[in-house]
Design an enzyme around this catalytic site. Structure first.
Site, PDB file in Angstrom:
ATOM      1  N   PRO A   1       0.749  -1.410   0.106  1.00 61.97           N
ATOM      2  CA  PRO A   1       0.087  -0.298  -0.323  1.00 61.97           C
ATOM      3  C   PRO A   1       1.170   1.633  -0.261  1.00 61.97           C
ATOM      4  O   PRO A   1       1.907   1.443   0.526  1.00 61.97           O
ATOM      5  CB  PRO A   1      -0.998  -0.286   1.319  1.00 61.97           C
ATOM      6  CG  PRO A   1      -0.430  -1.435   1.543  1.00 61.97           C
ATOM      7  CD  PRO A   1       0.563  -1.921   1.225  1.00 61.97           C
TER       8      PRO A   1
ATOM      9  N   SER B   1      17.220 -16.757   3.646  1.00 61.06           N
ATOM     10  CA  SER B   1      17.901 -15.960   3.609  1.00 61.06           C
ATOM     11  C   SER B   1      19.185 -15.685   5.127  1.00 61.06           C
ATOM     12  O   SER B   1      20.244 -15.188   4.547  1.00 61.06           O
ATOM     13  CB  SER B   1      17.950 -15.085   3.263  1.00 61.06           C
ATOM     14  OG  SER B   1      17.163 -14.111   4.394  1.00 61.06           O
TER      15      SER B   1
ATOM     16  N   LYS C   1      18.122  -4.593   0.976  1.00 64.54           N
ATOM     17  CA  LYS C   1      19.081  -5.686   2.657  1.00 64.54           C
ATOM     18  C   LYS C   1      20.419  -4.865   2.015  1.00 64.54           C
ATOM     19  O   LYS C   1      20.759  -3.883   3.528  1.00 64.54           O
ATOM     20  CB  LYS C   1      19.250  -6.620   1.837  1.00 64.54           C
ATOM     21  CG  LYS C   1      18.126  -8.302   2.355  1.00 64.54           C
ATOM     22  CD  LYS C   1      17.850  -9.277   1.635  1.00 64.54           C
ATOM     23  CE  LYS C   1      17.028  -9.887   2.554  1.00 64.54           C
ATOM     24  NZ  LYS C   1      17.796 -11.759   1.992  1.00 64.54           N
TER      25      LYS C   1
END
Length: 822
Positions: free
Chosen positions: A371, A693, A736
């Site tokens: 959103p 990960s 990241k």
């Protein structure tokens, strides 16, 4: 007291001449028993049945009095009227359902003087109220008036037979006449009780006369209304007959126009002016013929008129002239949106093909993202760039197929579906059509709206889209459909297959800063009546707002926070508490917004044993996640905490298995895990975490804790680990790496296979961060650990232990199973 039912010889307290008696009492609901009347009653309440049984065994006389509130199941003396009727039981019959039917004859009015007992039934002390024998002149006059009124009442009310009037005329006693007339009237219980309580005859007759006058007036109005309705029906029938006759005359004369119905002529002109397609024109003509046969006031005629209005108003042939200028499109997209390079690039490609072919190409764009990232505003910008009308349908919560396809005309109040309603609202048959929140549709017994959308969005099928209400094909092939969603998974596969997905990821911190400076700030300043000469934000303050006061993928909350600050500044300016210019610094934010709502993750200040920094992706951007490992003496238990998901728990087990398999090369004893408990924890336990990960991060923290070698504090890593120590690629690389730099990390370790992804985002990454690519865990440990791992020399295997005594059958003999704590 004397015998029941007999005169007790005791005077009443008001010194009247009536003698008091004791009798059972039955309270009545919805009925009043008058003297000299024979009335059937149904007795069902246990208290009333007991009173009935008692009186049938003795005097067969009862007192009946009306309840003040009919809903009261167990009335008390205060709920029962003080004036009732003494009656004699003429007949009694027990019914199969447990109730008792009795036939009673009223004797006279009585006044309840006192309640002798209330259980198991009411027993009361009463005094009879005699009727006067002398007839006054006033009573005689009232009797004559009541007879005249009742005669008129009988004429208006056909439910009362005329013979009743003769029985009334033959009554000599005025009181008896009043009671008899009152029993025939359809009155409320309160009104009948009021007449019963009128002890004086003249008063009773006067009340009855007033009631009769009112009832005559009501019946007169009813008769008048019935007459009007009858006349209206007769008029409609007459009109229909005359119209049919006129139509026959017109057919003989060869005249087509119906002079008797000007509205029909208006619809004929409307259909002609609409220039409808042939198939639609034929349908409209058939409906006009049907309308001609119907009475104008019928409900079916109204349905046909509404249908003709829809046929004439829909833009069957009306189009917007599209302008396709690639440079103009690019300029508009850049004016309206900051960043979103991939989205803009795909839209420009679409416009380039459209310019060369002149056809839509059947592409349906699906913008998927969290959103607040600008999905709806991108659709508006596309419409503005193309010069087309824009229309939007919100599909969130839609569960009914008819919302898309419409209701059939057999239903009352039926209308076309949202698709055709929006096309009609746009006024053209080639608008930019936004189907918002397509992932939030539901399904229930009313059908599947997602299945109905298949026809709308399929380029091979929407050329002849048929709405249930219109029952005519409408060409939707020129409509530019754009759909939006927050996630891909809830969208049904057949529907997803018809759309080209464009992923819109959350904004980075740099992008949010650019949006804040170039778009939000100017708009909010204007909205709050301020300008740049009055308010200025330092960049450090803006960054602090982004990092510490909002955490979202889009910029909606960011816009609200800026508006909140500007409102406070505007208030100060109005109160003349601010200077000529307000410069907002980072230190001023707590004064306007309170304490920071979010904590910015920071790298460790020094190297730590058993603590490694990992990198995570979230919808609101990237973040760092520290992984902590503690080793304790124990029996080989592995504990996982920090609200880890199933995939992350499996990564931790895989990391543990890898470390065990490489124990010798890491300088550990082969059976180290049997004498030690290992606890792996990921802080911020209230936040759910999942994904593979963090594999190399957990492996590095485990190796550090077991070998005692610290992990470098300025290194962060991300990558999935296998049992053989291979490092597999991950997603969300840009977010990241930006999170690592924001936390003060200088060195990032990523999988070798992600090197190709780095080329796409290189321009968005900071230049002062070092990125290393690794293929296996050995390379990770060399880069992440602050010292070298010395392999342990191989030793002779320990002699086998003597077998332990056999334990009872069913006793678990192995090591305790690992504990999984979430």
């Amino acid at each position: 007291m004397g015998d029941p039912g007999k005169k007790s010889g005791k005077r009443t307290s008001d010194s009247r001449s009536e003698w008091s008696e004791e009798l059972p009492l039955i309270p009545l609901r919805n009925i009043v028993v008058f003297p000299q009347m024979i009335v059937p009653l149904f007795i069902g309440r246990s208290q009333s049945v007991k009173a009935l049984e008692e009186t049938m065994a003795k005097e067969k006389m009862l007192v009946f009095a009306s309840q003040k509130r009919e809903e009261e199941e167990e009335p008390t003396p205060k709920d029962i009227s003080r004036i009732g009727t003494l009656a004699e039981i003429v007949q009694m019959l027990a019914l199969p359902d447990g109730t008792t039917k009795i036939l009673v004859e009223g004797i006279c009015r009585v006044r309840i003087e006192d309640y002798v007992k209330e259980e198991p039934y009411f027993r009361v002390e009463i005094s009879r109220i005699p009727e006067p024998e002398d007839i006054s002149v006033e009573a005689e006059a009232l009797v004559r008036n009541i007879i005249r009124q009742f005669e008129e009442y009988v004429k208006l009310n056909r439910r009362i037979p005329p013979e009743t009037l003769m029985s009334i005329i033959n009554v000599d006693n005025p009181g008896r006449l009043a009671d008899l007339v009152a029993s025939y009237l359809s009155l409320k219980v309160e009104e009948k009780q009021d007449i019963l309580e009128a002890v004086k005859v003249e008063k009773r007759l006067e009340k009855l006369s007033n009631i009769l006058e009112k009832e005559i007036g009501v019946l007169g109005v009813e008769k008048e209304l019935q007459g009007k309705v009858r006349k209206q029906i007769e008029r409609v029938q007459k009109e229909y007959y005359l119209k049919e006759k006129l139509r026959a005359i017109q057919d003989e004369l060869g005249e087509e126009e119906d002079l008797s119905n000007p509205e029909l002529g208006d619809y004929r002109k409307k259909v002609t002016a609409a220039k409808l397609p042939k198939e639609v024109k034929d349908k409209a003509d058939k409906e006009l013929e049907r309308l001609e046969q119907m009475p104008s006031m019928s409900s079916e005629a109204s349905v046909v008129r509404t249908y003709l209005d829809w046929l004439c108003e829909l833009p069957w042939k009306k189009k917007s002239r599209s302008k396709i200028d690639i440079k103009e499109v690019e300029k508009i997209l850049n004016e309206d949106h900051y960043g979103l390079d991939k989205v803009k690039e795909r839209i420009l490609e679409y416009f380039a093909v459209l310019k060369l072919t002149g056809k839509m190409g059947g592409t349906i764009l699906c913008l998927i993202g969290p959103p607040g990232v600008g999905k709806t505003s991108v659709a508006r910008s596309i419409a503005r760039a193309m010069g087309r009308k824009f229309t939007r349908v919100a599909l969130g919560g839609v569960r009914d197929e008819a919302e898309i396809r419409g209701h059939r005309r057999t239903y009352v109040g039926s209308l076309p579906g949202r698709v055709m309603q929006s096309i009609n609202k746009a006024g053209t048959n080639n608008p930019v059509f936004l189907l918002d929140e397509v992932d939030k549709m539901g399904t229930d017994f009313r059908g599947d709206p997602a299945a109905a959308l298949l026809e709308v969005l399929d380029p091979e099928m929407n050329r002849e889209f048929s709405d249930h209400y219109l029952e005519l094909p409408f060409d939707l092939s020129d409509v530019f459909f754009i759909t939006t969603a927050n996630t891909r998974d809830p969208i049904p596969r057949p529907l997803l297959d018809r759309m080209e997905v464009i992923q819109m990821s959350g904004y980075s911190e740099a992008e949010k800063l650019g949006i804040l400076k170039g778009y939000i700030m100017p708009r909010e300043l204007e909205k709050h009546g301020l300008d740049k000469s009055q308010v200025e934000f330092e960049e450090t303050a803006l960054r602090s707002i982004i990092q510490e006061y909002t955490r979202e993928a889009g910029v909606r909350n960011l816009e609200r926070v800026i508006a909140k600050i500007l409102r406070k500044i505007a208030t100060r300016i109005v109160r003349k508490e601010a200077g000529k210019k307000t410069v907002l610094k980072k230190e001023d934010l707590p004064e306007f917004l309170g304490a920071p709502k979010f904590r910015v993750s920071q790298a460790e200040e020094k190297d730590q044993v058993g603590s490694a920094t990992g990198l995570a992706w979230t919808e609101v951007g990237g973040d760092t996640i520290p992984v902590e490992v503690t080793v304790m003496p124990g029996r080989g238990n592995l504990t996982l905490t920090g609200q880890l998901g199933e995939v992350m728990q499996e990564s931790a087990k895989a990391a543990m298995s890898y470390v065990r398999s490489r124990a010798v090369s890491l300088g550990l004893e082969e059976n180290f895990y049997r004498r030690q408990d290992i606890h792996i924890h990921v802080p911020e336990g209230a936040v759910p975490k999942d994904g593979p990960s963090a594999g190399i991060t957990i492996t590095t923290a485990l190796a550090s804790a077991l070998t005692g070698i610290p992990v470098k504090h300025d290194v962060a890593m991300t990558g999935e680990v296998t049992l053989r120590g291979k490092v597999l690629p991950i997603g969300g690389l840009k977010e990241k790496i930006l999170a690592a730099r924001r936390a003060g990390i200088e060195h990032v370790i990523i999988p070798q296979e992600n090197e190709k992804d780095l080329e796409e985002i290189k321009k968005d990454l900071p230049e002062d961060i070092k990125i290393s690519f690794v293929k296996d865990v050995d390379e990770v440990l060399k880069l992440a650990l602050a010292g070298n791992v010395e392999p342990k020399a191989e030793t002779e295997p320990e002699p086998e232990e003597r077998p332990k005594p056999r334990r009872p059958y069913g006793y678990y003999q192995g090591p305790e199973p690992p504990q999984m704590l979430a």
